[in-house]
Motif scaffolding. Sequence first.
Motif, PDB file in Angstrom:
ATOM      1  N   ARG A 300       0.839  -1.209   0.000  1.00 32.64           N
ATOM      2  CA  ARG A 300       0.000   0.000   0.000  1.00 32.64           C
ATOM      3  C   ARG A 300       0.872   1.256   0.000  1.00 32.64           C
ATOM      4  O   ARG A 300       0.579   2.235  -0.694  1.00 32.64           O
ATOM      5  CB  ARG A 300      -0.913  -0.025   1.219  1.00 32.64           C
ATOM      6  CG  ARG A 300      -1.962   1.082   1.248  1.00 32.64           C
ATOM      7  CD  ARG A 300      -2.985   0.813   2.336  1.00 32.64           C
ATOM      8  NE  ARG A 300      -3.756  -0.381   2.015  1.00 32.64           N
ATOM      9  CZ  ARG A 300      -4.328  -1.159   2.922  1.00 32.64           C
ATOM     10  NH1 ARG A 300      -4.182  -0.902   4.217  1.00 32.64           N
ATOM     11  NH2 ARG A 300      -5.031  -2.217   2.547  1.00 32.64           N
ATOM     12  N   ASP A 338      -4.450  -3.080  -7.872  1.00 32.02           N
ATOM     13  CA  ASP A 338      -5.670  -2.583  -7.231  1.00 32.02           C
ATOM     14  C   ASP A 338      -5.389  -1.361  -6.370  1.00 32.02           C
ATOM     15  O   ASP A 338      -6.164  -0.385  -6.369  1.00 32.02           O
ATOM     16  CB  ASP A 338      -6.307  -3.685  -6.376  1.00 32.02           C
ATOM     17  CG  ASP A 338      -6.871  -4.829  -7.209  1.00 32.02           C
ATOM     18  OD1 ASP A 338      -7.093  -4.621  -8.421  1.00 32.02           O
ATOM     19  OD2 ASP A 338      -7.075  -5.921  -6.648  1.00 32.02           O
ATOM     20  N   GLU A 339      -4.287  -1.394  -5.651  1.00 37.18           N
ATOM     21  CA  GLU A 339      -3.926  -0.246  -4.811  1.00 37.18           C
ATOM     22  C   GLU A 339      -3.613   0.983  -5.663  1.00 37.18           C
ATOM     23  O   GLU A 339      -3.985   2.109  -5.323  1.00 37.18           O
ATOM     24  CB  GLU A 339      -2.730  -0.592  -3.923  1.00 37.18           C
ATOM     25  CG  GLU A 339      -3.011  -1.628  -2.848  1.00 37.18           C
ATOM     26  CD  GLU A 339      -3.859  -1.091  -1.704  1.00 37.18           C
ATOM     27  OE1 GLU A 339      -4.036   0.148  -1.608  1.00 37.18           O
ATOM     28  OE2 GLU A 339      -4.346  -1.904  -0.905  1.00 37.18           O
ATOM     29  N   ARG A 341      -4.787   1.700  -8.671  1.00 34.41           N
ATOM     30  CA  ARG A 341      -6.037   2.242  -9.215  1.00 34.41           C
ATOM     31  C   ARG A 341      -6.748   3.135  -8.210  1.00 34.41           C
ATOM     32  O   ARG A 341      -7.314   4.178  -8.558  1.00 34.41           O
ATOM     33  CB  ARG A 341      -6.944   1.088  -9.644  1.00 34.41           C
ATOM     34  CG  ARG A 341      -6.527   0.425 -10.942  1.00 34.41           C
ATOM     35  CD  ARG A 341      -7.355  -0.806 -11.222  1.00 34.41           C
ATOM     36  NE  ARG A 341      -7.108  -1.332 -12.564  1.00 34.41           N
ATOM     37  CZ  ARG A 341      -7.327  -2.591 -12.916  1.00 34.41           C
ATOM     38  NH1 ARG A 341      -7.807  -3.454 -12.020  1.00 34.41           N
ATOM     39  NH2 ARG A 341      -7.083  -2.988 -14.149  1.00 34.41           N
ATOM     40  N   ASP A 342      -6.720   2.737  -6.955  1.00 30.34           N
ATOM     41  CA  ASP A 342      -7.351   3.546  -5.912  1.00 30.34           C
ATOM     42  C   ASP A 342      -6.645   4.885  -5.758  1.00 30.34           C
ATOM     43  O   ASP A 342      -7.284   5.941  -5.639  1.00 30.34           O
ATOM     44  CB  ASP A 342      -7.337   2.766  -4.596  1.00 30.34           C
ATOM     45  CG  ASP A 342      -8.014   3.535  -3.472  1.00 30.34           C
ATOM     46  OD1 ASP A 342      -9.217   3.831  -3.602  1.00 30.34           O
ATOM     47  OD2 ASP A 342      -7.343   3.842  -2.467  1.00 30.34           O
ATOM     48  N   THR A 345      -7.324   7.713  -8.534  1.00 29.17           N
ATOM     49  CA  THR A 345      -8.549   8.514  -8.465  1.00 29.17           C
ATOM     50  C   THR A 345      -8.338   9.811  -7.708  1.00 29.17           C
ATOM     51  O   THR A 345      -9.100  10.772  -7.897  1.00 29.17           O
ATOM     52  CB  THR A 345      -9.686   7.707  -7.795  1.00 29.17           C
ATOM     53  OG1 THR A 345      -9.318   7.394  -6.449  1.00 29.17           O
ATOM     54  CG2 THR A 345      -9.966   6.422  -8.565  1.00 29.17           C
TER      55      THR A 345
END
Length: 408
Positions: A300, A338-339, A341-342, A345
């Motif tokens: 993360r 996935d991290e 992409r978050d 944003t």
Amino acid sequence: MANRFGVLREVIAGRPISRQEIAANTGLSLATVSTLIGELLNFGVVAETGVADSGGGRPRGLVTVNRADARLVGVDIAETYVHTELFNLGLDVIATEEEEVRPSETDPGQIVRHVVSGVRSVLSGVAAETVLGVGVSVPGQVQRESGVSVFAPNWDWHDVPLQTLLSQHLDLPLHLDNPLKASTAAELWFGAGKSRDNVVVVTLGTGVGAGIAVDGSLYRGETNSAGEWGHTTLVLGGRPCHCGANGCVETYVGAPGIMQHLRELDPRSPLLHPHDQTATIDSLAYALKIGDQVAVKTVRETARYLGAAVACLINLLNPGVVVLSGWVAARLGSPLLDEIRDVLTRHTLQRPLRAVEIELSPLASNPVSLGAATFALEAMLAAPHRLPWSRGRAHPGQGALARHTLNG
């Protein structure tokens, strides 16, 4: 030559294909495609392979790549390994060899020995006259025309005449570039960039960088240095970088940077192998799968920096796809994606973000060695009259070939 290259990409990409399909896919006229296919047939690069039903009209002739006996070699020189692959003209993998590069092996002579050993290994039992060329990817800034490694910061190389050093042992056509260009070429030929015009390939390894394709072609810049995104400043006054600056992207998202995140979170973590990047990243990847919280927090934290840096690429270049490539991306995979992409944003302008796809490289084999082999193929297409069998239309394996040798 660009049109010839584009046509061959369509032929190599998959099933047998008609001239009409190639024209539709490339935007070239049918007459131009027919002329270029005629040249490639004449040079023995492609072959006729039957006809397809055209729905009531004249049957359409199909062509495919002539896999025959011609061979290409692609070499991926990285800070921790040298990966070598042998390909046929269809860029199918025939043989593979990989040798570990130890942290102490930073001398050009040591790297040359690994490359020569790998090339000789994959060419064992191969007639040397069928080898059309060797593409070599070397980290850092590369002067393509002379084959000089201008600057490889992780090894502190400056103006190393790598092509000259290799040619003392390999009497074969050599074509050097860096992994950013190689991995992007591979994605354009076979991967996520195949049907895209504007592509960014983010390569994550010991070092990091961004290969760029604009309007379907590699963007190199004035000195072939485009894509050194890993040496753009992410944190003012941040971590020292091998390039001599501070706060570079690479120091936060390359393998050593990820190890530093892990060290800061838990200095005694069993996931940390202080002198082994590969083992540390492998441990992280395994720990992610079982939900280890230190691993989750490390990835993360890495994604926090990587997402912000990728957002800059999207805002600046407005690509249709950003591909995560390289051995670190392959190992950390979907959890890292996935991290990211978050994070995107929160840092990317909405319009370019809506237009872009973020994905892992779909290529099953090593994208850098595959892309390096296309450098040799590109050089062949630039001067097909030099093909060893073009003089008498005798194709590979028929004996009318110029002789290349591998020096001892």
